[in-house]
Design an enzyme around this catalytic site. Structure first.
Site, PDB file in Angstrom:
ATOM      1  N   LYS A 126      -7.156   7.045  -3.931  1.00 32.41           N
ATOM      2  CA  LYS A 126      -7.339   5.856  -3.092  1.00 32.41           C
ATOM      3  C   LYS A 126      -7.633   6.320  -1.679  1.00 32.41           C
ATOM      4  CE  LYS A 126      -7.163   1.343  -3.305  1.00 32.41           C
ATOM      5  NZ  LYS A 126      -7.454   0.482  -4.468  1.00 32.41           N
ATOM      6  N   ASP A 166     -12.272  -2.173  -2.181  1.00 32.00           N
ATOM      7  CA  ASP A 166     -10.913  -2.725  -2.253  1.00 32.00           C
ATOM      8  C   ASP A 166     -10.848  -3.762  -1.116  1.00 32.00           C
ATOM      9  OD1 ASP A 166      -8.171  -2.198  -3.672  1.00 32.00           O
ATOM     10  OD2 ASP A 166      -7.636  -2.408  -1.573  1.00 32.00           O
TER      11      ASP A 166
HETATM   12  P1  NDP Z   1     -10.854  -8.849  -0.461  1.00 31.98           P
HETATM   13  O1  NDP Z   1     -10.869  -8.162   0.842  1.00 31.98           O
HETATM   14  O2  NDP Z   1     -12.114  -9.286  -1.092  1.00 31.98           O
HETATM   15  O3  NDP Z   1      -9.893 -10.124  -0.398  1.00 31.98           O
HETATM   16  C1  NDP Z   1      -8.553  -9.995  -0.042  1.00 31.98           C
HETATM   17  C2  NDP Z   1      -7.936 -11.384  -0.001  1.00 31.98           C
HETATM   18  O4  NDP Z   1      -6.523 -11.266   0.166  1.00 31.98           O
HETATM   19  C3  NDP Z   1      -8.418 -12.207   1.181  1.00 31.98           C
HETATM   20  O5  NDP Z   1      -8.355 -13.564   0.851  1.00 31.98           O
HETATM   21  C4  NDP Z   1      -7.398 -11.842   2.249  1.00 31.98           C
HETATM   22  O6  NDP Z   1      -7.276 -12.814   3.278  1.00 31.98           O
HETATM   23  C5  NDP Z   1      -6.138 -11.768   1.444  1.00 31.98           C
HETATM   24  N1  NDP Z   1      -5.206 -10.826   2.078  1.00 31.98           N
HETATM   25  C6  NDP Z   1      -5.412  -9.506   2.307  1.00 31.98           C
HETATM   26  N2  NDP Z   1      -4.373  -8.960   2.931  1.00 31.98           N
HETATM   27  C7  NDP Z   1      -3.497  -9.958   3.104  1.00 31.98           C
HETATM   28  C8  NDP Z   1      -2.211 -10.017   3.684  1.00 31.98           C
HETATM   29  N3  NDP Z   1      -1.638  -8.924   4.220  1.00 31.98           N
HETATM   30  N4  NDP Z   1      -1.574 -11.221   3.684  1.00 31.98           N
HETATM   31  C9  NDP Z   1      -2.173 -12.321   3.139  1.00 31.98           C
HETATM   32  N5  NDP Z   1      -3.381 -12.317   2.577  1.00 31.98           N
HETATM   33  C10 NDP Z   1      -4.022 -11.149   2.553  1.00 31.98           C
HETATM   34  O7  NDP Z   1     -10.059  -7.859  -1.447  1.00 31.98           O
HETATM   35  P2  NDP Z   1     -10.039  -7.834  -3.031  1.00 31.98           P
HETATM   36  O8  NDP Z   1     -10.127  -9.221  -3.569  1.00 31.98           O
HETATM   37  O9  NDP Z   1     -10.970  -6.810  -3.487  1.00 31.98           O
HETATM   38  O10 NDP Z   1      -8.555  -7.269  -3.296  1.00 31.98           O
HETATM   39  C11 NDP Z   1      -7.427  -8.110  -3.486  1.00 31.98           C
HETATM   40  C12 NDP Z   1      -6.332  -7.334  -4.206  1.00 31.98           C
HETATM   41  O11 NDP Z   1      -6.827  -6.895  -5.484  1.00 31.98           O
HETATM   42  C13 NDP Z   1      -5.857  -6.059  -3.512  1.00 31.98           C
HETATM   43  O12 NDP Z   1      -4.486  -5.863  -3.801  1.00 31.98           O
HETATM   44  C14 NDP Z   1      -6.678  -4.956  -4.180  1.00 31.98           C
HETATM   45  O13 NDP Z   1      -6.045  -3.701  -4.073  1.00 31.98           O
HETATM   46  C15 NDP Z   1      -6.681  -5.479  -5.604  1.00 31.98           C
HETATM   47  N6  NDP Z   1      -7.746  -4.965  -6.481  1.00 31.98           N
HETATM   48  C16 NDP Z   1      -9.051  -5.055  -6.143  1.00 31.98           C
HETATM   49  C17 NDP Z   1     -10.027  -4.606  -7.021  1.00 31.98           C
HETATM   50  C18 NDP Z   1     -11.481  -4.756  -6.735  1.00 31.98           C
HETATM   51  O14 NDP Z   1     -12.283  -4.409  -7.615  1.00 31.98           O
HETATM   52  N7  NDP Z   1     -11.897  -5.285  -5.591  1.00 31.98           N
HETATM   53  C19 NDP Z   1      -9.659  -3.965  -8.291  1.00 31.98           C
HETATM   54  C20 NDP Z   1      -8.264  -3.980  -8.575  1.00 31.98           C
HETATM   55  C21 NDP Z   1      -7.345  -4.451  -7.686  1.00 31.98           C
HETATM   56  P3  NDP Z   1      -7.985 -12.522   4.697  1.00 31.98           P
HETATM   57  O15 NDP Z   1      -9.453 -12.612   4.436  1.00 31.98           O
HETATM   58  O16 NDP Z   1      -7.455 -13.581   5.593  1.00 31.98           O
HETATM   59  O17 NDP Z   1      -7.537 -11.149   5.111  1.00 31.98           O
HETATM   60  O1  2IT Z   2      -7.492  -1.064  -7.163  1.00 30.41           O
HETATM   61  C1  2IT Z   2      -8.540  -0.845  -7.810  1.00 30.41           C
HETATM   62  O2  2IT Z   2      -8.517  -0.558  -9.012  1.00 30.41           O
HETATM   63  C2  2IT Z   2      -9.824  -0.953  -7.115  1.00 30.41           C
HETATM   64  N1  2IT Z   2      -9.833  -1.287  -5.931  1.00 30.41           N
HETATM   65  C3  2IT Z   2     -11.097  -0.618  -7.826  1.00 30.41           C
HETATM   66  C4  2IT Z   2     -11.325   0.856  -7.830  1.00 30.41           C
HETATM   67  C5  2IT Z   2     -12.656   1.313  -8.378  1.00 30.41           C
HETATM   68  O3  2IT Z   2     -12.869   2.539  -8.333  1.00 30.41           O
HETATM   69  O4  2IT Z   2     -13.457   0.506  -8.838  1.00 30.41           O
END
Ligand code: NDP
Ligand code: 2IT
Length: 444
Positions: A126, A166
Site C-alpha cells: 500500500k 484508493d
Molecule cells: P474515494 O476517494 O473515491 O471515496 C471516499 C469516500 O469516503 C468519499 O465519499 C469520502 O468523502 C469518504 N471519506 C473518506 N475519508 C473519510 C473520512 N475520514 N471520514 C468520512 N468520510 C470519508 O475512495 P474509494 O471509494 O476508492 O475508497 C473508499 C474505501 O474503500 C476506502 O476504505 C478504500 O481503502 C476502500 N477500497 C477501495 C478500493 C478501490 O478499488 N477504490 C478497493 C478496496 C477497498 P469526502 O469526499 O468528503 O472525503
Molecule cells: O484496498 C484495495 O484493495 C484497493 N484500494 C485496490 C488495490 C488495487 O491494487 O487495485
C-alpha cells in the site's frame, strides 16, 4: 508463552504509536490461533509471524509540488511493500490528509490476505501521501502526481510492484502518474492498474469494488436462505466504492436509502438517484449538499448518522473505523441482518464483536472488497497478453471470484468450528496460501 500472545505483546511494545496497524494485526492473529497453535513451536522457530507482520520494505519520501500561485509545498509519500510470497506487490495509493505510516501499514497488511483470497498471484502493498486533493485544480493534482512518481518509479514495475487507486486516487491521478512513469522509464507497461481505457485500463475496473461487494453479499445472504431482492440498504461514502455498490445493489432490486461524504449524509426515501450522484461526484466533483437540487424529497444532514437509519443491509464504503459500537447497537436495534464492508477496516473491533454476538452476518473487508484488486489483477493479465477483454468477460470473472471468496471463507470457518464467523474464515483462508508459500521459500 503462547506464540500468538507473545507476538501481539511485542507488536504493542514496538509499535505503540501505530494504533490502526496494531488493530489490523491483532484481529488477524487472534483468528489464526487454530492454525498456528497446534504447530506453534515449528512456526516460532521459523519466525513466521514476525516475518508476516514486519513489511519487506518501507519507503518514505519527500514530495514537493507547486500550487496555482507558484508557491511550493511539501508532502510525505509512502510505499510499504509488505509481502510478495505469492506474487508481485500489489495495492492502492491513498491521497488523504490523515495518511501516516500506521494507516499505510494497516492497509498493506490487510492487502496480503485480501490478495491471497482472490486466488490470483499478487502480494500485498500500500502507499499514498498526506496530500489533500480536495479543492485542488487539475494542474495542482498533476504537479503533485508527477512529483510523487519522480521518486516512486524507482521501486515499482509490472513484475515488481503495481500500485492502483484508493481514497483520493482515481483515473485522473493514475493517468498523471502513468504518464510520468512512462516518460522516465520509456516503458509502456502495466505498472499501475485503474488506467484509462485508451492506454491499457480494463473495462469494469471502475465498477469492480462496488459490484464485487454486492456479488459477495448476495451469495452470503443466499447461503443463509435470504433473498436480496426487495431488501433495503444503507451505504456510507459517495466515492468509487460507494457509487458502484449503490448501482449494483439497485440492479439486484435493493433500495438504497443513504450515502455520505466527510461533511454530511443524504437520506432519500425513494432510493438514491445514481445518475445524480455520479454527476455531482464524478463529473462536477461537488459536495453532497448539491443532491437536494436533484431530489427535493431527500434530506441532507450535517455530520454522521447513516447507521441510525433502519435498513436490512449496511454497507460501510468510506473509511476505517467509521462504524463504532454505538452504530452497531443502532443497527442491531433496527433489525439489520447483514453488514458487508466495502471500505477497509470500517468497523471498530468492539463493534465487530457486538455485531457477531448479535448474529449479524458480517462480511469482512478483505473478502467483501477484494473485487477491486482482483480486477486489477485481471487488468495486469490483459496488459501482459496485450489484449482487452469485454466488459461482460471481466464482470463474469469478477462475479465468480467473489462467489469463490465467499465459499472459501465459509469453508475455512466451518473447518475450524467457527461457522458463520466470516471474519475468522477470511483471515484463515487468506493466510493459509501465504503461509504455504513462505514455508516453501525458506526463511527470507
Ligand atoms: P474515494 O476517494 O473515491 O471515496 C471516499 C469516500 O469516503 C468519499 O465519499 C469520502 O468523502 C469518504 N471519506 C473518506 N475519508 C473519510 C473520512 N475520514 N471520514 C468520512 N468520510 C470519508 O475512495 P474509494 O471509494 O476508492 O475508497 C473508499 C474505501 O474503500 C476506502 O476504505 C478504500 O481503502 C476502500 N477500497 C477501495 C478500493 C478501490 O478499488 N477504490 C478497493 C478496496 C477497498 P469526502 O469526499 O468528503 O472525503
Ligand atoms: O484496498 C484495495 O484493495 C484497493 N484500494 C485496490 C488495490 C488495487 O491494487 O487495485
Amino acid at each position: 508463552m503462547n506464540y500468538i500472545d507473545e507476538t501481539i505483546k511485542k507488536l504493542n511494545a514496538k509499535y505503540a504509536n501505530q494504533p490502526e496497524f496494531i488493530q489490523a494485526v491483532t484481529e488477524v492473529l487472534e483468528s489464526l490461533r487454530p492454525v498456528i497453535e497446534p504447530n506453534q513451536e515449528a512456526y516460532k522457530r521459523d519466525a513466521v509471524l514476525e516475518r508476516l507482520i514486519e513489511p519487506d520494505r518501507q519507503i518514505i519520501f519527500r514530495v514537493p509540488w507547486i500550487d496555482r500561485d507558484g508557491n511550493a509545498h511539501v508532502n510525505t509519500g509512502y510505499r510499504v511493500q509488505f509481502n510478495n510470497a505469492i506474487g508481485p506487490y500489489k495495492g492502492g495509493l491513498r491521497l488523504h490528509p490523515s495518511v501516516n505510516i500506521s494507516i499505510i501499514k494497516f492497509l498493506g497488511f490487510e492487502q496480503i490476505f485480501k490478495n491471497s483470497l482472490t486466488g490470483l498471484p499478487i502480494g500485498g502493498a500500500k502507499g499514498g501521501s498526506d496530500f489533500d486533493p480536495k479543492g485542488k485544480t487539475d494542474r495542482e493534482i498533476m504537479s503533485f502526481c508527477k512529483n510523487f512518481m519522480l521518486e516512486l518509479y524507482k521501486y515499482i514495475g509490472a513484475d515488481t510492484d503495481v500500485p492502483a487507486g484508493d481514497i483520493g486516487t482515481g483515473a485522473r491521478e493514475i493517468g498523471y502518474m502513468f504518464g510520468t512513469y512512462k516518460r522516465i522509464k520509456s516503458l509502456h507497461e502495466g505498472v499501475l492498474t485503474g488506467k484509462g481505457l485508451s492506454y491499457g485500463g480494463s473495462l469494469a475496473r471502475t465498477e469492480a469494488t462496488g459490484y464485487g461487494l454486492l456479488y459477495l453479499t448476495e451469495e452470503m445472504l443466499k447461503c443463509n436462505g435470504i433473498e436480496v431482492k426487495g431488501k433495503t440498504a444503507i451505504v456510507s461514502g459517495s466515492g468509487n466504492v460507494a457509487t458502484y455498490a449503490i448501482e449494483k445493489a439497485q440492479q439486484l432490486g435493493i433500495k438504497v436509502l443513504t450515502c455520505s461524504d466527510s461533511n454530511g449524509w443524504v437520506y432519500d426515501p425513494d432510493g438514491i438517484d445514481i445518475a445524480a450522484l455520479k454527476e455531482i461526484k464524478e463529473v462536477n466533483r461537488q459536495r453532497l449538499t448539491e443532491y437536494k437540487k436533484y431530489r427535493p424529497n431527500s434530506e441532507y444532514h450535517e455530520g454522521r448518522g447513516v447507521w441510525t437509519v433502519k435498513a436490512d443491509i449496511a454497507l460501510p464504503c468510506a473509511t476505517q473505523n467509521e462504524l463504532n459500537l454505538e452504530d452497531a447497537k443502532a443497527l442491531v436495534a433496527n433489525g439489520c441482518i447483514a453488514v458487508a464492508e466495502g471500505a477497509n477496516m470500517p468497523t471498530t473491533a468492539d463493534a465487530v464483536k457486538y455485531l457477531q454476538d448479535n448474529n449479524i452476518l458480517l462480511a469482512p473487508a478483505k473478502a467483501a472488497n477484494a473485487g477491486g484488486v482482483a480486477t486489477s489483477a485481471l487488468e495486469m493479465s490483459q496488459n501482459s497478453e496485450r489484449l482487452n477483454w469485454t466488459f461482460e468477460e471481466v464482470d463474469s470473472k469478477l462475479r465468480s471470484i467473489m462467489i469463490n471468496i465467499f465459499h472459501n471463507m465459509d469453508d475455512a470457518a466451518k473447518k475450524y468450528g467457527m461457522e458463520k464467523n466470516y471474519v475468522a474464515g477470511a483471515n484463515i483462508a487468506g493466510f493459509e496460501k501465504v503461509l504455504n508459500a513462505m514455508m516453501a521459500q525458506g526463511v527470507c
